[in-house]
Every structure is written in C-alpha cells, then in structure tokens.
Design a protein around this motif. Structure first.
Motif, mmCIF file in Angstrom:
data_model
loop_
_atom_site.group_PDB
_atom_site.id
_atom_site.type_symbol
_atom_site.label_atom_id
_atom_site.label_comp_id
_atom_site.label_asym_id
_atom_site.label_seq_id
_atom_site.Cartn_x
_atom_site.Cartn_y
_atom_site.Cartn_z
ATOM 1 N N PHE A 257 2.493 1.630 -3.517
ATOM 2 C CA PHE A 257 1.498 2.092 -4.482
ATOM 3 C C PHE A 257 1.221 3.583 -4.284
ATOM 4 O O PHE A 257 1.209 4.359 -5.242
ATOM 5 N N ALA A 258 1.009 3.976 -3.041
ATOM 6 C CA ALA A 258 0.732 5.382 -2.734
ATOM 7 C C ALA A 258 1.919 6.268 -3.095
ATOM 8 O O ALA A 258 1.741 7.366 -3.631
ATOM 9 N N ALA A 259 3.127 5.805 -2.823
ATOM 10 C CA ALA A 259 4.321 6.593 -3.126
ATOM 11 C C ALA A 259 4.449 6.846 -4.624
ATOM 12 O O ALA A 259 4.784 7.955 -5.049
ATOM 13 N N TYR A 260 4.175 5.835 -5.440
ATOM 14 C CA TYR A 260 4.254 6.014 -6.886
ATOM 15 C C TYR A 260 3.182 6.997 -7.354
ATOM 16 O O TYR A 260 3.431 7.832 -8.229
ATOM 17 N N GLY A 261 1.995 6.915 -6.784
ATOM 18 C CA GLY A 261 0.935 7.850 -7.144
ATOM 19 C C GLY A 261 1.252 9.272 -6.712
ATOM 20 O O GLY A 261 1.052 10.224 -7.478
ATOM 21 N N GLY B 201 0.826 -1.206 0.000
ATOM 22 C CA GLY B 201 0.000 0.000 0.000
ATOM 23 C C GLY B 201 0.859 1.254 0.000
ATOM 24 O O GLY B 201 0.573 2.225 -0.714
ATOM 25 N N ALA B 202 1.929 1.234 0.792
ATOM 26 C CA ALA B 202 2.843 2.378 0.852
ATOM 27 C C ALA B 202 3.545 2.586 -0.492
ATOM 28 O O ALA B 202 3.693 3.721 -0.960
ATOM 29 N N GLY C 238 7.361 -4.412 -1.316
ATOM 30 C CA GLY C 238 6.279 -3.693 -1.959
ATOM 31 C C GLY C 238 6.319 -3.752 -3.475
ATOM 32 O O GLY C 238 5.834 -2.845 -4.148
ATOM 33 N N SER C 239 6.846 -4.823 -4.010
ATOM 34 C CA SER C 239 7.007 -4.924 -5.463
ATOM 35 C C SER C 239 5.671 -4.969 -6.204
ATOM 36 O O SER C 239 5.547 -4.393 -7.286
ATOM 37 N N LEU C 240 4.675 -5.614 -5.636
ATOM 38 C CA LEU C 240 3.365 -5.664 -6.289
ATOM 39 C C LEU C 240 2.739 -4.268 -6.301
ATOM 40 O O LEU C 240 2.216 -3.825 -7.332
ATOM 41 N N GLY C 241 2.805 -3.569 -5.193
ATOM 42 C CA GLY C 241 2.281 -2.205 -5.135
ATOM 43 C C GLY C 241 3.031 -1.285 -6.079
ATOM 44 O O GLY C 241 2.435 -0.432 -6.743
ATOM 45 N N ALA C 242 4.352 -1.459 -6.177
ATOM 46 C CA ALA C 242 5.162 -0.652 -7.086
ATOM 47 C C ALA C 242 4.786 -0.948 -8.538
ATOM 48 O O ALA C 242 4.633 -0.025 -9.345
ATOM 49 N N ALA C 243 4.641 -2.219 -8.868
ATOM 50 C CA ALA C 243 4.283 -2.599 -10.236
ATOM 51 C C ALA C 243 2.903 -2.054 -10.613
ATOM 52 O O ALA C 243 2.714 -1.533 -11.715
ATOM 53 N N LEU C 244 1.964 -2.163 -9.691
ATOM 54 C CA LEU C 244 0.633 -1.625 -9.959
ATOM 55 C C LEU C 244 0.663 -0.104 -10.073
ATOM 56 O O LEU C 244 -0.008 0.474 -10.932
ATOM 57 N N GLY C 245 1.454 0.543 -9.222
ATOM 58 C CA GLY C 245 1.590 1.988 -9.285
ATOM 59 C C GLY C 245 2.207 2.438 -10.597
ATOM 60 O O GLY C 245 1.770 3.423 -11.193
ATOM 61 N N LEU D 94 11.243 0.745 -1.480
ATOM 62 C CA LEU D 94 9.913 0.238 -1.113
ATOM 63 C C LEU D 94 9.600 -1.045 -1.877
ATOM 64 O O LEU D 94 9.066 -1.997 -1.308
ATOM 65 N N ALA D 95 9.944 -1.071 -3.151
ATOM 66 C CA ALA D 95 9.716 -2.281 -3.958
ATOM 67 C C ALA D 95 10.572 -3.434 -3.461
ATOM 68 O O ALA D 95 10.099 -4.563 -3.330
ATOM 69 N N ALA D 96 11.828 -3.156 -3.144
ATOM 70 C CA ALA D 96 12.751 -4.210 -2.708
ATOM 71 C C ALA D 96 12.380 -4.779 -1.345
ATOM 72 O O ALA D 96 12.615 -5.954 -1.079
ATOM 73 N N LEU D 97 11.792 -3.960 -0.485
ATOM 74 C CA LEU D 97 11.455 -4.402 0.872
ATOM 75 C C LEU D 97 10.138 -5.157 0.961
ATOM 76 O O LEU D 97 9.644 -5.416 2.048
#
Length: 82
Positions: free
Chosen positions: A12-16, A9-10, A42-49, A37-40
């Motif tokens: 995804f929000a950061a990319y937005g 979630g973090a 959050g890769s799915l959220g980063a990819a979606l973002g 964030l992706a490496a820790l």
C-alpha cells in the motif's frame, strides 16, 4: 498473519509513494517491484493502493494481475484457516 499485515502495508505504501513520485517527476518504484509486492502476499494492499491513489489503474498487467493475486491469496487464506 504478521507477515500479511507487513507485506500489505508495504505494498500500500509503495503504491502511494510511487504515485507521489510520479506527480513530482522524481525517482519511481519499478513496476516489477510493485507487482512483486502484490505477488508475495501484498495483493490487498496493492489493490487498495491502486484504488485509493488512482495509481496503475490503466496498466493492463496491473488491473489484471493484482485481482488474480488477490483471489489466489484469499483462497489460500481460507484454505489455511479451515
């Protein structure tokens, strides 16, 4: 699992937020932070973002590293579940 929900979630929000800041010529989130964030986890959220906000899709380190992180995280999750 709660950690994964929060970190994704973090990310995804950061990319937005960074995409919005880029459009408004405001303070930006560093590329290092976005990749961290992706490496820790959050890769799915980063990819979606990246996909939803059309953000960082032309930067080689993002379109190469985020999918690699996602594949590693998916493999680790499958290993952990089974």
């Amino acid at each position: 699992m709660l950690y994964l929900l929060l970190i994704n979630g973090a990310a995804f929000a950061a990319y937005g937020l960074d995409k919005r800041a880029a459009r408004l010529d405001q303070w930006r989130i560093s590329e290092k932070t976005l990749l961290l964030l992706a490496a820790l986890g959050g890769s799915l959220g980063a990819a979606l973002g990246m996909r939803i906000f059309h953000h960082k899709t032309r930067k080689a380190k993002f379109f190469l590293l985020v999918p690699v992180f996602l594949a590693v995280h998916a493999a680790l999750l499958i290993w952990w579940l089974f």
